[in-house]
Design an enzyme around this catalytic site. Structure first.
Site, mmCIF file in Angstrom:
data_model
loop_
_atom_site.group_PDB
_atom_site.id
_atom_site.type_symbol
_atom_site.label_atom_id
_atom_site.label_comp_id
_atom_site.label_asym_id
_atom_site.label_seq_id
_atom_site.Cartn_x
_atom_site.Cartn_y
_atom_site.Cartn_z
ATOM 1 N N LYS A 185 -27.063 62.272 -1.345
ATOM 2 C CA LYS A 185 -27.597 63.302 -0.452
ATOM 3 C C LYS A 185 -28.536 62.679 0.578
ATOM 4 C CE LYS A 185 -26.142 66.369 -3.637
ATOM 5 N NZ LYS A 185 -25.010 67.290 -3.528
ATOM 6 N N ASP A 235 -34.559 66.814 -11.892
ATOM 7 C CA ASP A 235 -33.369 66.412 -11.164
ATOM 8 C C ASP A 235 -33.676 66.615 -9.687
ATOM 9 O OD1 ASP A 235 -30.927 66.138 -9.917
ATOM 10 O OD2 ASP A 235 -29.883 67.640 -11.139
ATOM 11 N N TRP A 294 -26.741 73.732 -11.433
ATOM 12 C CA TRP A 294 -26.934 72.378 -11.957
ATOM 13 C C TRP A 294 -27.921 72.365 -13.118
ATOM 14 C CZ3 TRP A 294 -23.120 69.485 -10.982
ATOM 15 C CH2 TRP A 294 -22.405 69.637 -9.780
#
Length: 363
Positions: free
Chosen positions: A198, A174, A106
């Site tokens: 999440k 992030d 990511w």
């Protein structure tokens, strides 16, 4: 009536488990929210009823996460992937560089997007070590507009335990896969962003926490919908927000508070992860982890079974036993147990017991 007996052991990496109490409350309120005769999904986002839902969610997030007054809390759409683009668009100016610390897939994706908008560099990467560890420090240059990190790496199962000190250079993180899993010193950061799916709710909402002075000095010549200031100036209500997602996020925040807040949530997450890590570590090599021990994630436990054929058997038998989402990411294979906030300790205990029994049956 509770649906506990029919619930799966959900270890999906995202969208992931939601608190059962939150789901049951949403179920009860689904067709008639607060006596309106409408679902929360049917309310006008300009109505006083939804505005209260919206503002309460922001206020509770501020309270639980101890967000200082000089930060904005925004609810956006587009997931973390859109933030990969918005961050350099808003904050990377000519003559500056964007500094990305690469610790997984990511962060690679974020870095790729930044390079479309200006000079982006990655002086530190753990790729040569197969992304098994988190670096101990970062390199900051005078020309850096910001330093970007990914706080938790879902695919490789690594997590920053201590955040780097970047001085006067804004640190951007992030936090999609570990936001609000523990207390965080918000003032270390210029901006934090996270998809909700999440730890905070269903997919569709992206939380952004950004220091106000950064907004005042951001690039101004941007498309309206890609300018953070648009949302800050309109309380995240410039256009129609993901109303149901915000409602659910607000209910998850209430659930976190009922658990005892983030300090207790962190203790719960440590205990849950320990059940599985201890099983791996005490298996005499039958199971082995991907991440180095000092970089292990409390959210995503990545591991392998020493024999490839046994690994396939493990995943199949686990599926038959009611465990969902234990396959590793398609790019790396193996096994992964995602133990986010809403995954109950009973699920982690059940997985640990299953792993021990599987080993006993197959040695």
């Amino acid at each position: 009536m509770s649906t506990t007996t029919t619930r799966a052991y959900n270890f999906n990496a995202g969208p992931s488990a939601l608190p059962l109490e939150v789901l049951e409350k949403a179920q009860a309120e689904l067709v008639n929210f607060q006596g309106t005769g409408m679902s929360v999904m049917e309310l006008s986002h300009r109505s006083a009823t939804f505005e209260e839902v919206h503002n309460t969610a922001i206020a509770n997030l501020r309270k639980l996460f101890a967000v200082p007054d000089n930060y904005e809390v925004l609810f956006l759409q587009g997931g973390a992937s859109l933030q990969f683009t918005m961050i350099p668009m808003n904050f990377l100016k000519e003559g500056q560089t964007a500094n990305y610390v690469l610790t997984g897939s990511w962060s690679e994706k974020a870095f790729k997007e930044a390079k479309l908008f200006g000079e982006a560099v990655a002086p530190i990467s753990t790729k040569d070590n197969k992304y098994k560890n988190i670096p101990t420090d970062v390199e900051v240059a005078a020309t850096d507009a910001y330093v970007h990190i990914t706080s938790n790496n879902t695919i490789y199962g690594t997590q920053w335990k201590q955040f780097p000190n970047t001085g006067n250079t804004p640190l951007i993180a992030d936090m999609s896969s570990d936001i609000m899993s523990k207390p965080v010193d918000i003032e270390k950061f210029g901006l934090i962003y996270a998809g909700a799916q999440k730890n905070l709710g269903p997919s569709g909402v992206t939380v952004v926490i950004v220091r106000k002075d950064l907004l005042e000095n951001a690039n101004g010549n941007l498309p309206t919908i890609l300018n953070y200031k648009t949302f800050a100036d309109n309380n995240s209500l410039y256009n129609t927000p993901p109303t149901f997602g915000i409602y659910m996020l607000g209910e998850v925040l209430k659930w976190i508070e009922a658990q005892g807040g983030l300090a207790q949530v962190e203790k719960n997450n440590e205990a849950k992860a320990a059940l599985i890590y201890d099983t791996i570590d005490n298996s005499n090599g039958f199971y082995y982890g991907h991440a180095e021990k000092d970089s292990r994630s409390l959210m995503n436990i990545t591991f392998r079974v020493a024999d490839e054929e046994l690994e396939k058997k493990f995943l199949q038998e686990a599926k038959e036993a009611g465990f969902v989402g234990l396959n590793g990411h398609r790019s790396v294979g193996g096994c992964r147990a995602s133990t986010y906030n809403a995954v109950p300790v009973e699920a982690c205990q059940a997985l640990a017991d299953f792993m021990k029994q599987f080993q006993a049956n197959n040695q």
